[in-house]
Design a protein around this motif. Structure first.
Motif, PDB file in Angstrom:
ATOM      1  N   ASP A   8       0.837  -1.199   0.000  1.00 58.26           N
ATOM      2  CA  ASP A   8       0.000   0.000   0.000  1.00 58.26           C
ATOM      3  C   ASP A   8       0.874   1.251   0.000  1.00 58.26           C
ATOM      4  O   ASP A   8       1.665   1.451   0.925  1.00 58.26           O
ATOM      5  CB  ASP A   8      -0.920   0.003   1.217  1.00 58.26           C
ATOM      6  CG  ASP A   8      -1.867  -1.189   1.236  1.00 58.26           C
ATOM      7  OD1 ASP A   8      -2.302  -1.617   0.155  1.00 58.26           O
ATOM      8  OD2 ASP A   8      -2.153  -1.701   2.328  1.00 58.26           O
ATOM      9  N   LYS A 124       0.052 -11.569   4.787  1.00 56.93           N
ATOM     10  CA  LYS A 124       0.000 -10.223   5.351  1.00 56.93           C
ATOM     11  C   LYS A 124       0.819 -10.125   6.640  1.00 56.93           C
ATOM     12  O   LYS A 124       1.556  -9.157   6.857  1.00 56.93           O
ATOM     13  CB  LYS A 124      -1.462  -9.820   5.603  1.00 56.93           C
ATOM     14  CG  LYS A 124      -2.250  -9.558   4.323  1.00 56.93           C
ATOM     15  CD  LYS A 124      -3.737  -9.390   4.587  1.00 56.93           C
ATOM     16  CE  LYS A 124      -4.028  -8.185   5.446  1.00 56.93           C
ATOM     17  NZ  LYS A 124      -3.688  -6.909   4.750  1.00 56.93           N
ATOM     18  N   SER A 136      -1.947  -5.289   0.679  1.00 58.78           N
ATOM     19  CA  SER A 136      -3.236  -5.857   0.306  1.00 58.78           C
ATOM     20  C   SER A 136      -2.983  -7.119  -0.508  1.00 58.78           C
ATOM     21  O   SER A 136      -2.022  -7.180  -1.280  1.00 58.78           O
ATOM     22  CB  SER A 136      -4.052  -4.860  -0.511  1.00 58.78           C
ATOM     23  OG  SER A 136      -4.382  -3.728   0.273  1.00 58.78           O
ATOM     24  N   LYS A 154      -8.188  -2.109  -0.819  1.00 63.30           N
ATOM     25  CA  LYS A 154      -7.039  -1.342  -0.340  1.00 63.30           C
ATOM     26  C   LYS A 154      -7.517  -0.168   0.501  1.00 63.30           C
ATOM     27  O   LYS A 154      -8.578   0.396   0.218  1.00 63.30           O
ATOM     28  CB  LYS A 154      -6.197  -0.833  -1.525  1.00 63.30           C
ATOM     29  CG  LYS A 154      -5.456  -1.950  -2.252  1.00 63.30           C
ATOM     30  CD  LYS A 154      -4.684  -1.424  -3.455  1.00 63.30           C
ATOM     31  CE  LYS A 154      -3.463  -0.637  -3.043  1.00 63.30           C
ATOM     32  NZ  LYS A 154      -2.408  -1.513  -2.514  1.00 63.30           N
ATOM     33  N   ASP A 156      -4.621  -2.236   3.182  1.00 63.19           N
ATOM     34  CA  ASP A 156      -4.580  -3.285   4.202  1.00 63.19           C
ATOM     35  C   ASP A 156      -5.735  -4.259   4.051  1.00 63.19           C
ATOM     36  O   ASP A 156      -6.335  -4.695   5.032  1.00 63.19           O
ATOM     37  CB  ASP A 156      -4.585  -2.652   5.603  1.00 63.19           C
ATOM     38  CG  ASP A 156      -4.168  -3.637   6.683  1.00 63.19           C
ATOM     39  OD1 ASP A 156      -3.493  -4.630   6.345  1.00 63.19           O
ATOM     40  OD2 ASP A 156      -4.522  -3.406   7.860  1.00 63.19           O
ATOM     41  N   GLY A 157      -6.047  -4.603   2.804  1.00 59.90           N
ATOM     42  CA  GLY A 157      -7.195  -5.469   2.569  1.00 59.90           C
ATOM     43  C   GLY A 157      -6.815  -6.863   2.110  1.00 59.90           C
ATOM     44  O   GLY A 157      -5.650  -7.166   1.850  1.00 59.90           O
TER      45      GLY A 157
END
Length: 402
Positions: A8, A124, A136, A154, A156-157
């Motif tokens: 990100d 992650k 992400s 996005k 942190d997805g």
């Protein structure tokens, strides 16, 4: 099972990590303290409408509190290498797609984990543990759908799109939402009524294949969640080695334009020498109010000498430029080759090779343009940026900069 790991706002996130006082604040990364164009920005800055390629002056108008962070490419390369190396603990089948993206083929190791979501969370956690950065992750049955999935949540997805649901999931999305479909391809597809991915099956694959060849067949399948392109685990030789530089708008001073061309010529030459490449054909261009002035020109022999390339730039200006304002210059070596015999039969050429070797040795040790043609010595304040196609690998991070 294919996963895409997408960092990100990678550069900006590193700057916030290394400068804790900037956490959750609008940060824009520029090419050095003197850089006037934004390379990337934090999500806090993007909330103000700031984006890559925007002029810093305009960005400050949108966000007066914007923090300018001069780029630190060696730091970004260092972190990228740590992240990519750490992913080998998840699977050995990795394609490093760019400095901040990597595809992971998880097909052979699915039984080691507890499903796609478990693998995604492990990825992650691993990235965060080695870098302190968020990423992400998208997971699906092919690379295009995985990349699409990674972009959906996005920052942190994580999103998983089961291969059986990929076609259904992509159907309502614009074809331009898929990586690799640019405006030109989208314009062609629109002529056949293909606006969304779900429209693709209304047109025979042969229509796209006739226009785009293998790429057309791939696009037809991509829109249905069936991208056939496998991951590539080897770094391919470059098709071009080039450098471009944005300059003060409407620059009409020929001496200034020549300085920029000489700067780019020396950077291209130094990078070719670093990897033992030479080129005979060069693309030279200048962006003006009337559009791009450009040409392909031949040196007549293979070379990695910045002086030779600069002479081609001088000839280009003499032939094509009539004094109009210049905004940007570009110098690119086309089809560079390794192992070509350079023209070393004259004493002058032998001396030039010795000079270039000595200059490279000094600059590699003490910094770029520590030694350079006299009028380029003040250009050391313009640091490199990482090439979009940078691949972590053996050797020094400096080897991979633009």
């Amino acid at each position: 099972m294919i996963a895409l790991v997408d960092m990100d706002c990678f550069f900006a996130q590193i700057e916030q990590l290394d400068n804790p006082q900037w956490k959750n604040k609008p940060v824009a990364v520029t090419n050095g303290q003197l850089g006037s164009t934004i390379i990337t920005s934090s999500y806090q800055a993007r909330a103000f409408g700031i984006h890559t390629g925007m002029r810093l002056k305009q960005a400050r108008q949108l966000c007066p509190a914007l923090i300018q962070a001069p780029s630190r490419p060696q730091r970004y390369a260092q972190v990228s290498r740590q992240i990519m190396s750490s992913l080998l603990a998840i699977t050995p089948d990795i394609e490093v797609y760019s400095v901040d993206e990597a595809f992971l083929d998880l097909s052979r190791c699915q039984q080691l984990y507890f499903g796609a979501s478990d693998i995604g969370q492990r990825i992650k956690r691993r990235v965060f543990s080695v870098s302190g950065l968020r990423c992400s992750v998208g997971i699906s049955g092919d690379r295009t759908t995985a990349k699409f999935a990674a972009k959906k949540d996005k920052p942190d997805g994580m999103r998983v799109i089961h291969p059986a649901l990929a076609e259904q999931t992509l159907a309502p999305e614009l074809v331009t939402a898929l990586s690799g479909i640019n405006k030109g391809i989208a314009s062609f597809l629109a002529r056949y009524g293909i606006i969304c991915c779900g429209d693709m099956k209304r047109v025979p694959m042969s229509v796209l294949a006739k226009r785009f060849g293998h790429l057309g067949r791939r696009i037809w399948l991509m829109a249905q969640g069936k991208d056939p392109e496998p991951l590539s685990y080897n770094v391919k030789p470059p098709k071009t080695i080039g450098h471009g530089k944005v300059m003060p708008p409407q620059t009409r001073d020929k001496n200034v334009v020549l300085i920029y061309f000489q700067h780019m010529s020396e950077k291209v030459a130094a990078r070719m020498r670093c990897f033992h490449y030479q080129a005979e054909c060069f693309f030279i261009a200048a962006k003006t109010d009337q559009g791009w002035l450009k040409t392909k020109t031949h040196a007549g022999f293979y070379t990695d000498d910045g002086r030779v390339i600069y002479q081609l730039c001088q000839q280009f200006l003499q032939l094509y430029w009539s004094g109009q304002g210049v905004w940007q210059v570009q110098v690119t070596a086309l089809a560079p080759q390794q192992g070509k015999q350079l023209d070393l039969f004259t004493e002058d050429n032998q001396q030039r090779q010795q000079v270039n070797t000595a200059m490279d040795n000094v600059n590699h040790r003490y910094g770029e343009f520590t030694l350079a043609p006299a009028r380029l010595l003040d250009k050391s304040a313009m640091p490199n940026v990482i090439a979009p196609a940078w691949k972590p690998g053996p050797g020094s991070p400096r080897d991979y900069f633009l």
